[in-house]
Scaffold this motif. Structure first.
Motif, PDB file in Angstrom:
ATOM      1  N   LYS B 144       0.754  -1.277   0.149  1.00 51.30           N
ATOM      2  CA  LYS B 144       0.034   0.019   0.032  1.00 51.30           C
ATOM      3  C   LYS B 144       0.826   0.938  -0.156  1.00 51.30           C
ATOM      4  O   LYS B 144       1.875   1.328   0.690  1.00 51.30           O
ATOM      5  N   CYS B 149      -2.321   7.487  -3.497  1.00 55.08           N
ATOM      6  CA  CYS B 149      -3.844   7.283  -3.804  1.00 55.08           C
ATOM      7  C   CYS B 149      -4.836   8.469  -4.147  1.00 55.08           C
ATOM      8  O   CYS B 149      -4.428   9.634  -3.762  1.00 55.08           O
ATOM      9  N   ARG B 154     -12.532   3.031  -5.229  1.00 52.70           N
ATOM     10  CA  ARG B 154     -13.035   1.903  -6.072  1.00 52.70           C
ATOM     11  C   ARG B 154     -12.676   0.431  -5.024  1.00 52.70           C
ATOM     12  O   ARG B 154     -13.578  -0.415  -5.060  1.00 52.70           O
ATOM     13  N   CYS B 155     -11.565   0.471  -4.211  1.00 46.38           N
ATOM     14  CA  CYS B 155     -11.047  -0.567  -3.633  1.00 46.38           C
ATOM     15  C   CYS B 155     -12.030  -0.977  -2.721  1.00 46.38           C
ATOM     16  O   CYS B 155     -12.706  -2.299  -2.359  1.00 46.38           O
ATOM     17  N   TYR B 158     -15.469  -2.270  -4.135  1.00 44.42           N
ATOM     18  CA  TYR B 158     -15.218  -3.520  -4.776  1.00 44.42           C
ATOM     19  C   TYR B 158     -15.248  -4.635  -3.852  1.00 44.42           C
ATOM     20  O   TYR B 158     -15.764  -5.548  -3.806  1.00 44.42           O
ATOM     21  N   CYS B 159     -14.621  -4.431  -2.711  1.00 49.41           N
ATOM     22  CA  CYS B 159     -14.103  -5.314  -1.487  1.00 49.41           C
ATOM     23  C   CYS B 159     -15.494  -5.475  -0.835  1.00 49.41           C
ATOM     24  O   CYS B 159     -15.845  -6.576  -0.311  1.00 49.41           O
ATOM     25  N   CYS B 195      -8.419  -5.313  -5.097  1.00 51.27           N
ATOM     26  CA  CYS B 195      -8.031  -3.985  -4.922  1.00 51.27           C
ATOM     27  C   CYS B 195      -6.810  -3.554  -5.634  1.00 51.27           C
ATOM     28  O   CYS B 195      -6.893  -2.348  -6.013  1.00 51.27           O
ATOM     29  N   CYS B 199      -7.580  -0.714  -8.686  1.00 52.52           N
ATOM     30  CA  CYS B 199      -7.004   0.395  -8.204  1.00 52.52           C
ATOM     31  C   CYS B 199      -6.477   1.331  -9.500  1.00 52.52           C
ATOM     32  O   CYS B 199      -5.827   0.781 -10.263  1.00 52.52           O
ATOM     33  N   PHE B 204      -2.288   0.480  -4.838  1.00 51.90           N
ATOM     34  CA  PHE B 204      -2.336  -0.866  -4.065  1.00 51.90           C
ATOM     35  C   PHE B 204      -1.441  -1.801  -5.351  1.00 51.90           C
ATOM     36  O   PHE B 204      -1.750  -1.569  -6.486  1.00 51.90           O
TER      37      PHE B 204
END
Lengths: 183, 881
Positions: B144, B149, B154-155, B158-159, B195, B199, B204
């Protein structure tokens, strides 16, 4: 452990909302009220109660500045630093506190009695400079008043200079106020 | 069409479905509106403000990622105002972005880099200090770098929305927002790599390939993942014949770009230093001596021929993994049937998938699904029985999650794991109705469901009228059964009622059902359920058995099991025999083939003298109590084709180095029956060769030349041998229920084993000396033994732990990681314990990939009908010592 000793209060909070997740903020308050801050363990327990993951609870705690992620002093002093208070000397207020306690913004006194933070407007713009200590407001502050408040709190755990969060319309009884001014 | 909307994008008209987003409509015209936070897989968030466009008659610029098309809408994406807005947003984002592109792994495939080039902002009006985050160790697999960032989230989305793991959270507010796991703990999640893939910048990155490459240096090959039966399209990215990383492009393949930990991080076994690179021949003193192909091939031909001449073809058996390509499997069975002349051959599909195939063949006359992934996504009710889908078949699991989370489908689960929110997703958490059932009792639950169908009165009236014999006898059989002990009748009835009342429903079954006693009968009974509801032949309805290994379906269809010729035709199917004989120009041998356990038994008794084992490892897979090593040790000649020197390979007389899936071409057939192309990304490692090539070379020397120029030639022959195979591609039409077969079943075929199929299963066995029920199953992070050679997966899970419910752990006064002794009737084992909330009380779970540690505990019972060796459950006692 948060859940075991507070089962009834937790049940009451959960009962208020149609959705479990809605109880997140009140439960975090409960954790902070009982432990002084929101511990990792409390976040995990609350996540378990509400079918959330710990990161989701952590996210919420960090969004709100009023939740503490670390243990703080018994009295949490929050000084308003927004424009209105700044115009009437919020900076002086910080220096008075520092003079009295040797305490800077973000710090805690060695006896873990007082912690100090600066915050944005507390909606008491007509009565600055002001600060909030735990759940009480202290308004129209002077150095003498600050000294007295801090002494009261250290000695008695409370101070009668607390003016309550809602001061408008201003109380008609001026006597307590004039006595302050003459101090 | 009524639900189409006409809009103009930059003056070009386009008609799109109602509900389409403006950004999506533009994309279809080839107009890419710059964006960060938008992604078609997740709900619009409109937080990055990059995709602003002008919409006629709207006073201000609109975010095209959250604006729905409306009739007559005129959108402009390239005006000066829009351009200016994009530049300003980019300036804000770049104000905090470090200029570390030269050392960033995303460099060269970075959205921010691309947009910066497009808008060339060479200066900024900002005069302020850049936001700098302290670099923190995040996880062994995912790195990370928060300074990069762009806070598009989005990450996080999505998660949550796609994976349902909710392991990432935005911490803090404003420009200081940081993506984090829980407080300062390192990431503990299901490591799907989503992720990293989603990204838009380099916040990530994959630590396994850190600083190893620039995207444009890599050689790419689109192929299919070799772990589970989901059949995910992956792209192998390699450099100088080393596999650097595996990615999956959005919208590609049956997985549309989604992967799991095994697919994304499990690739490093390919370049593992322990891979076999030369043929090994056992010397008289017992050592293996490396040799060359030139020397070993004649030896193989000679020895196989010797055994044939001395004992007959029937003295040779073959076993193949279902991880091989269709081409490997086909040539293997042809080699066994022609060059050797024996029908004694089997594959790893024997471990459970044959149960489902045999049931489908019998009831609906197909050897494959009558539904597809699309039918799962579009179903309004899904019934999962013994799948453990989020661990065993994670991408099929995503289809279920999509149906439930995006389309509001009802989810009914009869699973061994109970709902519990943990670091990896758990399908039971999304259930509308869930029933926790111990592994081994799923068949009983199926009985309960059928009973409930009659008790709820939801059976199809039409069928009752046309096939009253079938319905009446089934009713009589299930009515005689009690509701299974320990299972809530109301829950079973709710499940039956809900499923019967849905518009489109799919039943998914998996390892827990198919690899446990009664797996075959339960599969047939579930087809009874679909028949009784009148749904079996309805479009969108069907039974979907999930496979553990990537090509179990192919193994069956290629004829690589004892019971079937290519095309899954019975050995006594005269038409198939004629067809195959004409294609092969020689008749396949007559006589029944021995199955896996029969062959081992024959080896033990001395009837079988030689075996050819391709990629399978019975010495490890079967429990020690079944003594597979002893049986194999009695063979006069054992040849093993392998990637690694496995337990079985160590017993061999000759070990041949085989190529991994990353080094060969061919095709895999996934659970749903899609035949997908496998493309080599690397040259074969060292002297290794694809399995079919090895067999082809030996066959030539044996005088039965099975010669093929390449894998494509084999596929051509497969298409000639199997009717209808030609039309199977990446997205075939699902098979249709074969009416005559179904009529035969309903007309009387069902009755053959009615009594045994609807026999009350034994009640919960309470054995006070062995109070715990141990279940050996697949974990999310491993698949068989192969995955334990992948460095990345070992970083997540490096050992087997005995998982139990935290309450049980507490009751036993055990700490995580503490060693316990397990005992069973077969033996004992010492293993560390772990806590997992989804394991019900009184149950123990141990990951199959590490089962060496508990090999001594397990016993085995073969299925009377299908010969499946059941060995994944055991009653045990736990001793704290």
């Amino acid at each position: 452990m948060l859940i075991e000793p507070y089962k009834d209060r937790i049940a009451e909070i959960l009962g208020r909302y149609p959705e479990k997740r809605a109880a997140l903020l009140p439960l975090l308050w409960l954790a902070q009220e009982t432990q002084g801050y929101v511990s990792e363990e409390a976040m995990r327990e609350i996540a378990g109660l509400l079918d959330l993951t710990p990161p989701q609870v952590f996210e919420t705690v960090t969004f709100y500045s009023m939740y503490n992620l670390r243990p703080i002093g018994r009295f949490h002093i929050q000084v308003c630093r927004s424009l209105m208070c700044a115009l009437v000397g919020a900076e002086n207020l910080l220096s008075w506190i520092d003079a009295k306690l040797g305490l800077k913004t973000g710090g805690t006194t060695p006896d873990r009695m007082f912690s100090l933070h600066q915050v944005e407007c507390l909606a008491s713009c007509g009565t600055g400079p002001m600060m909030q200590i735990n759940d009480e407001y202290y308004e129209r502050l002077t150095q003498a008043k600050v000294n007295r408040i801090l002494d009261d709190l250290r000695r008695d755990g409370k101070s009668d200079l607390a003016s309550g969060p809602f001061m408008f319309p201003e109380p008609s009884n001026k006597s307590s106020e004039s006595s302050c001014r003459t101090n | 069409m009524a639900d189409m909307v006409n809009i103009l994008v930059d003056g070009t008209p386009i008609a799109v479905e109602k509900g389409t987003l403006v950004i999506e409509a533009a994309r279809r015209l080839g107009i890419m509106i710059p964006h960060f936070c938008y992604h078609p897989k997740i709900k619009p968030d409109a937080n990055c403000r990059m995709c602003l466009v002008e919409v006629e008659k709207m006073p201000k610029l609109q975010t095209s990622c959250s604006t729905l098309v409306a009739e007559g809408m005129a959108v402009r994406t390239n005006t000066a105002v829009v351009e200016e807005a994009h530049k300003s947003v980019l300036e804000f984002i770049l104000a905090n972005h470090p200029l570390d592109c030269p050392i960033c792994d995303q460099g060269g495939r970075c959205d921010l880099q691309d947009f910066s080039h497009r808008y060339t902002p060479t200066k900024s009006d900002f005069l302020d200090v850049k936001r700098v985050f302290q670099k923190e160790y995040f996880s062994p697999l995912i790195d990370k770098e928060m300074n990069r960032c762009v806070q598009c989230l989005r990450c996080v989305r999505y998660c949550d929305e796609v994976i349902d793991a909710k392991a990432l959270a935005p911490i803090g507010r404003g420009s200081r927002t940081e993506i984090s796991h829980f407080t300062s703990h390192q990431l503990d999640c299901e490591f799907c790599g989503g992720c990293v893939q989603i990204c838009p910048v380099g916040a990530f990155t994959n630590r396994l390939s850190d600083y190893e490459f620039r995207p444009w240096m890599m050689k790419r090959a689109d192929t299919v993942c070799g772990y589970c039966g989901d059949g995910c399209t992956i792209t192998l990215q390699s450099r100088e014949d080393e596999l650097i990383e595996v990615i999956s492009s959005f919208e590609k393949g049956r997985n549309s770009g989604d992967l799991c930990a095994r697919g994304y991080f499990g690739y490093q076994f390919v370049n593992h230093p322990d891979r076999l690179t030369m043929p090994l021949v056992r010397q008289p003193d017992g050592r293996f001596e490396p040799t060359t192909w030139e020397d070993v091939l004649p030896l193989l031909a000679e020895r196989f021929t010797q055994v044939k001449l001395a004992y007959g073809s029937e003295a040779v058996g073959g076993l193949i993994t279902s991880r091989g390509t269709n081409e490997d499997l086909y040539v293997f069975q042809k080699f066994m049937r022609l060059a050797i002349g024996s029908n004694h051959l089997d594959s790893a599909a024997r471990f459970g998938h044959v149960n489902a195939v045999e049931a489908m063949r019998r009831v609906q006359g197909t050897n494959r699904w009558t539904v597809s992934y699309e039918d799962i996504v579009n179903a309004d009710c899904l019934l999962l029985i013994g799948t453990q889908i989020t661990w065993t078949n994670p991408i099929a699991g995503l289809k279920v999650k999509e149906a439930v989370k995006k389309h509001g489908a009802k989810l009914l689960t009869i699973e061994a794991m109970q709902p519990s929110i943990e670091t990896t997703s758990n399908i039971a958490n999304l259930s509308t109705t869930h029933l926790t059932v111990e592994v081994g009792r799923h068949p009983a639950a199926v009985h309960g469901l059928l009973k409930a169908v009659f008790d709820e009165g939801v059976a199809d009236n039409h069928l009752a009228a046309t096939a009253s014999g079938y319905v009446d006898r089934t009713r009589a059989a299930v009515s005689a059964l009690p509701y299974p002990e320990g299972m809530d009748e109301a829950t079973l009835r709710t499940i039956a009622r809900t499923f019967a009342g849905s518009r489109r429903g799919v039943i998914l079954i998996g390892q827990d059902l198919l690899q446990s006693p009664g797996g075959y009968e339960a599969s047939v009974n579930l087809m009874d359920l679909l028949l009784l509801l009148g749904k079996l032949s309805e479009k969108g309805w069907g039974l979907a058995p999930l496979t553990e290994e990537n090509n179990e379906q192919g193994a069956i269809e290629m004829g690589a099991t004892a019971d079937y010729f290519p095309g899954a035709a019975s050995l006594d199917d005269a038409a198939a025999r004629t067809r195959i004989a004409s294609a092969w120009k020689e008749s396949p041998p007559v006589g029944a083939g021995m199955r896996m356990l029969d062959m081992l038994e024959a080896a033990r008794s001395g009837k079988l003298k030689a075996m050819l084992i391709v990629g399978e490892n019975p010495a490890r897979t079967l429990p020690a109590s079944a003594k597979p090593a002893e049986a194999l040790g009695r063979l006069e000649f054992l040849v093993v084709q392998e990637l690694f020197l496995t337990e079985t390979a160590k017993l061999a007389h000759v070990v041949l180095p085989a190529s991994s899936y990353a080094e060969k071409s061919g095709s895999f057939t996934n659970s749903e029956g899609c035949v997908q192309k496998v493309r080599a990304g690397l040259e074969p490692l060292g002297g290794s060769r694809p399995d079919w090539e090895i067999l082809s070379a030996v066959s030539v020397l044996m005088g039965y030349p099975l010669e093929y120029g390449d894998a494509a030639e084999i596929l051509k022959e497969i298409r000639a041998v199997i009717p209808g195979y030609r039309v199977l591609g990446a997205t075939p039409e699902p098979a249709r229920v074969d009416r005559p077969a179904m009529d035969r079943y309903v007309g009387g075929g069902f009755a053959e084993d009615m009594a045994s199929r609807y026999r009350a299963t034994s009640n919960i066995t309470q054995d006070s000396s062995y109070p715990w029920s141990l279940w050996v199953g697949q974990s999310l992070f491993h698949s068989g033994k192969l995955s334990t050679m992948a460095k990345g997966l070992l970083e997540i899970q490096k050992e087997g732990r005995l998982y139990m419910n935290p309450a049980d752990l507490q009751r036993m006064q055990l700490a995580e990681g503490e060693m316990v002794t397990l005992t069973s009737v077969a033996g004992e084992a010492r293993v560390p314990v772990g806590a997992l909330g989804r394991i019900p009380r009184g149950i123990l779970f141990f990951p199959e990939s590490f089962k060496e540690a508990i090999a001594g505990l397990l016993t085995m019972t073969p299925d009377a009908v299908t010969g499946v060796p059941y060995h994944k459950q055991q009653r045990v006692a736990v001793h704290k010592t």
